[in-house]
Design an enzyme around this catalytic site. Structure first.
Site, mmCIF file in Angstrom:
data_model
loop_
_atom_site.group_PDB
_atom_site.id
_atom_site.type_symbol
_atom_site.label_atom_id
_atom_site.label_comp_id
_atom_site.label_asym_id
_atom_site.label_seq_id
_atom_site.Cartn_x
_atom_site.Cartn_y
_atom_site.Cartn_z
ATOM 1 N N ASP A 19 -8.043 -4.928 0.097
ATOM 2 C CA ASP A 19 -8.582 -5.669 -1.037
ATOM 3 C C ASP A 19 -8.338 -7.169 -0.950
ATOM 4 O OD1 ASP A 19 -9.610 -3.481 -2.476
ATOM 5 O OD2 ASP A 19 -7.556 -2.891 -2.926
ATOM 6 N N HIS A 68 0.860 -1.186 0.000
ATOM 7 C CA HIS A 68 0.000 0.000 0.000
ATOM 8 C C HIS A 68 0.894 1.233 0.000
ATOM 9 C CE1 HIS A 68 -3.100 2.873 1.238
ATOM 10 N NE2 HIS A 68 -3.981 1.964 0.879
HETATM 11 N N1 ACO Z 1 4.038 -7.813 -4.991
HETATM 12 C C1 ACO Z 1 5.365 -7.892 -5.218
HETATM 13 N N2 ACO Z 1 6.215 -6.857 -5.081
HETATM 14 C C2 ACO Z 1 5.685 -5.669 -4.710
HETATM 15 C C3 ACO Z 1 4.312 -5.514 -4.448
HETATM 16 C C4 ACO Z 1 3.481 -6.633 -4.609
HETATM 17 N N3 ACO Z 1 2.181 -6.546 -4.370
HETATM 18 N N4 ACO Z 1 4.065 -4.226 -4.100
HETATM 19 C C5 ACO Z 1 5.244 -3.595 -4.136
HETATM 20 N N5 ACO Z 1 6.241 -4.472 -4.501
HETATM 21 C C6 ACO Z 1 7.662 -4.181 -4.564
HETATM 22 C C7 ACO Z 1 8.036 -3.401 -5.815
HETATM 23 O O1 ACO Z 1 8.381 -4.259 -6.873
HETATM 24 C C8 ACO Z 1 9.183 -2.579 -5.333
HETATM 25 O O2 ACO Z 1 10.324 -3.438 -5.264
HETATM 26 P P1 ACO Z 1 11.810 -2.820 -5.485
HETATM 27 O O3 ACO Z 1 12.026 -1.873 -4.341
HETATM 28 O O4 ACO Z 1 12.694 -4.012 -5.462
HETATM 29 O O5 ACO Z 1 11.774 -2.109 -6.815
HETATM 30 C C9 ACO Z 1 8.812 -2.237 -3.877
HETATM 31 O O6 ACO Z 1 7.963 -3.316 -3.463
HETATM 32 C C10 ACO Z 1 8.070 -0.914 -3.743
HETATM 33 O O7 ACO Z 1 7.005 -0.901 -4.672
HETATM 34 P P2 ACO Z 1 6.245 0.411 -5.161
HETATM 35 O O8 ACO Z 1 5.382 0.058 -6.320
HETATM 36 O O9 ACO Z 1 7.244 1.512 -5.352
HETATM 37 O O10 ACO Z 1 5.378 0.763 -3.878
HETATM 38 P P3 ACO Z 1 4.179 1.753 -3.801
HETATM 39 O O11 ACO Z 1 4.016 2.101 -2.379
HETATM 40 O O12 ACO Z 1 4.301 2.863 -4.774
HETATM 41 O O13 ACO Z 1 2.964 0.849 -4.332
HETATM 42 C C11 ACO Z 1 1.014 -0.447 -4.467
HETATM 43 C C12 ACO Z 1 1.859 0.507 -3.603
HETATM 44 C C13 ACO Z 1 0.682 0.206 -5.827
HETATM 45 C C14 ACO Z 1 -0.308 -0.693 -3.742
HETATM 46 C C15 ACO Z 1 1.790 -1.766 -4.681
HETATM 47 O O14 ACO Z 1 2.154 -2.314 -3.431
HETATM 48 C C16 ACO Z 1 1.009 -2.777 -5.511
HETATM 49 O O15 ACO Z 1 1.050 -2.731 -6.737
HETATM 50 N N6 ACO Z 1 0.268 -3.712 -4.838
HETATM 51 C C17 ACO Z 1 -0.555 -4.650 -5.541
HETATM 52 C C18 ACO Z 1 -1.853 -4.005 -6.009
HETATM 53 C C19 ACO Z 1 -2.844 -3.752 -4.884
HETATM 54 O O16 ACO Z 1 -3.100 -4.597 -4.039
HETATM 55 N N7 ACO Z 1 -3.434 -2.547 -4.886
HETATM 56 C C20 ACO Z 1 -4.428 -2.171 -3.872
HETATM 57 C C21 ACO Z 1 -3.941 -1.057 -3.004
HETATM 58 S S1 ACO Z 1 -5.115 -0.711 -1.708
HETATM 59 C C22 ACO Z 1 -6.281 0.329 -2.423
HETATM 60 O O17 ACO Z 1 -6.034 0.976 -3.389
HETATM 61 C C23 ACO Z 1 -7.646 0.394 -1.785
#
Ligand code: ACO
Length: 438
Positions: free
Chosen positions: A373, A316
């Protein structure tokens, strides 16, 4: 940037920015939970500079007294009350009132608001024809957004909110009718006869009745299912300046009416990066189940850079700890499946994924925990709500938050139209070339 100490606080009360040979000093605003922000509202007039912050991760668009989140500690509070305190006897309408009006309702206020909701549950008959105009293949979120704007056309006297009485009536209309719009949307896309609201039923029971009853078969929701729906709506009711709420505030800042502003919120929520994520969780679980993948294999894929796979429902932008809403929904999910006497293989996969991820260094280091979610889709699926209606349910839950933010902004005498700046990066001083010379 430099800072200066104030006499009474342990934190500096101002921050100074030096650019070229000029230093400007601005006040630091502190919130009730100690969050601090530099008020740069004079920056451009003082220096000609603007700030650049794509995605607004470091930008406070307003001061708000509605919802507090501490993402590191996994805290979410509505008007100061931790969301865990709503779990005992979840009542979505009470929480809606709390968010919108800033305090829990008295018994008289609660009775009055509920009476308004009941009186407003039906839609104008002409709106039925509008539903018919959509193809059965129309995305439910498109129908919902259009119908909320249509609703406004039937209440033009509410475009201008002149006093609290008109506001309360407009809020009640929207909160009550969005539920009927959602149910009619479901009936329309599935070619089912519309079922009218029953004034004897409470909010969630009435929604489930309008979605699942037939003219010859009245469905009465089990109280446990009704409580689960109440809790899902409560846990989605507000999340401070997220994409859809910021959209509602942005549109409302132009003095657009409440209906138009909330219709815009639905459009923002529609996106897969926002409200659509619980759909993707179910798709992932289904893919593992049907594709013969194991949870272990999927976790490995999600960890590989460039695999294009993420563990959906994990991570998140704000929470770097367990999303408190996910914790609450996990236990509700177990209860609902038990009550309905269902065994869902997707829940077993979800449990396994969570167990593996929570002890995996990759997820621990990146602070990736289950978000809201991860379990909400499984609960809705158990109740019989189809995947394409998940985001519509999210919109019903989020509406009180949108209304609360619209009101907060509307009541703020200092509110301005939202009009961000940009750094222009296009061509410089070119000339128009006639067609025959191009
Ligand atoms: N699975 C695997 N790796 C992940 C995940 C995941 N779900 N989420 C983040 N990472 C990793 C990224 O690859 C990145 O790795 P790195 O540092 O080696 O490059 C690191 O964790 C940081 O990721 P970001 O995308 O920069 O984190 P951010 O805080 O911007 O993203 C987000 C948050 C978009 C929710 C992300 O965690 C994601 O895509 N999750 C899956 C989708 C999801 O469940 N969305 C619902 C959010 S809740 C809502 O909107 C109500």
């Amino acid at each position: 940037m430099e800072t200066s100490k104030s006499g009474s606080s342990s934190f500096p009360a101002t921050a100074s920015i030096t650019y070229a040979d000029k230093t400007v000093t601005y006040p630091v605003i502190t919130g009730t939970e100690g969050e601090r922000g530099i008020d740069i509202s004079r920056l451009r007039s003082d220096t000609g500079l603007i700030t650049v912050d794509q995605g607004y991760g470091n930008t406070g668009s307003c001061q708000s007294a509605i919802t507090y989140i501490d993402g590191d500690q996994g805290i979410l509070r509505y008007r100061g009350i931790p969301i865990e305190e709503f779990a005992g006897n979840p009542d979505f309408i009470e929480v809606a009132w709390l968010l919108i009006f800033g305090r829990l309702p008295t018994s008289t206020e609660s009775t009055r608001f509920r009476a308004r909701l009941t009186a407003n549950a039906h839609l104008h008959e002409a709106m039925k024809h509008t539903f018919e105009g959509f193809p059965a293949s129309a995305p439910p979120m498109a129908i919902m957004s259009a119908m909320i704007n249509t609703l406004g056309c039937f209440h033009p006297e509410m475009y201008l909110i002149k006093d609290e009485e008109i506001f309360e009536e407009a809020a009640a209309r929207l909160i009550s009718k969005i539920r009927t719009i959602a149910a009619f949307t479901y009936r329309r896309v599935n070619g089912l006869p519309y079922i009218y609201p029953n004034p004897k039923l409470r909010y969630c029971d009435n929604l489930l009745h309008m979605m699942f009853s037939m003219p010859y078969d009245q469905r009465v929701a089990d109280p446990e299912i009704s409580l689960a729906m109440n809790l899902i709506f409560i846990l989605h009711a507000d999340h401070e300046q997220n994409c859809s709420t910021s959209t509602v505030r942005m549109v409302g800042s132009s003095k657009a009416n409440l209906f138009a502003s909330c219709a815009a919120g639905v459009c923002a929520l529609w996106g897969p990066l926002h409200g659509g994520a619980n759909v993707e969780v179910l798709e992932m679980l289904g893919q593992i189940h049907q594709g013969g993948l194991t949870a272990e294999k999927y976790i490995e894929m999600a960890k590989q850079k460039g695999s294009g796979t993420r563990l959906m429902g994990f991570g998140h932008r704000v929470y770097k700890n367990y999303d408190p809403r996910a914790k609450m929904l996990q236990s509700v999910c177990e209860k609902v499946l038990k009550k309905l006497n269902l065994r869902d293989p997707l829940l077993d996969i979800a449990r396994k994924l969570e167990e593996l991820a929570l002890k995996d260094q990759y997820f621990i280091e990146r602070k990736l925990y289950p978000n809201v979610d991860f379990y909400s889709g499984l609960i809705m699926r158990a109740i019989g709500i189809p995947t394409n209606m998940f985001t519509v349910m999210f919109a019903i839950g989020r509406l009180p938050g949108w209304v609360a933010h619209w009101k907060e902004q509307h009541d703020d005498a200092n509110s301005k139209i939202a009009r961000p700046r940009q750094i222009y990066t296009g061509p410089v001083n070119k000339h128009y070339v006639p067609m025959d010379s191009r």
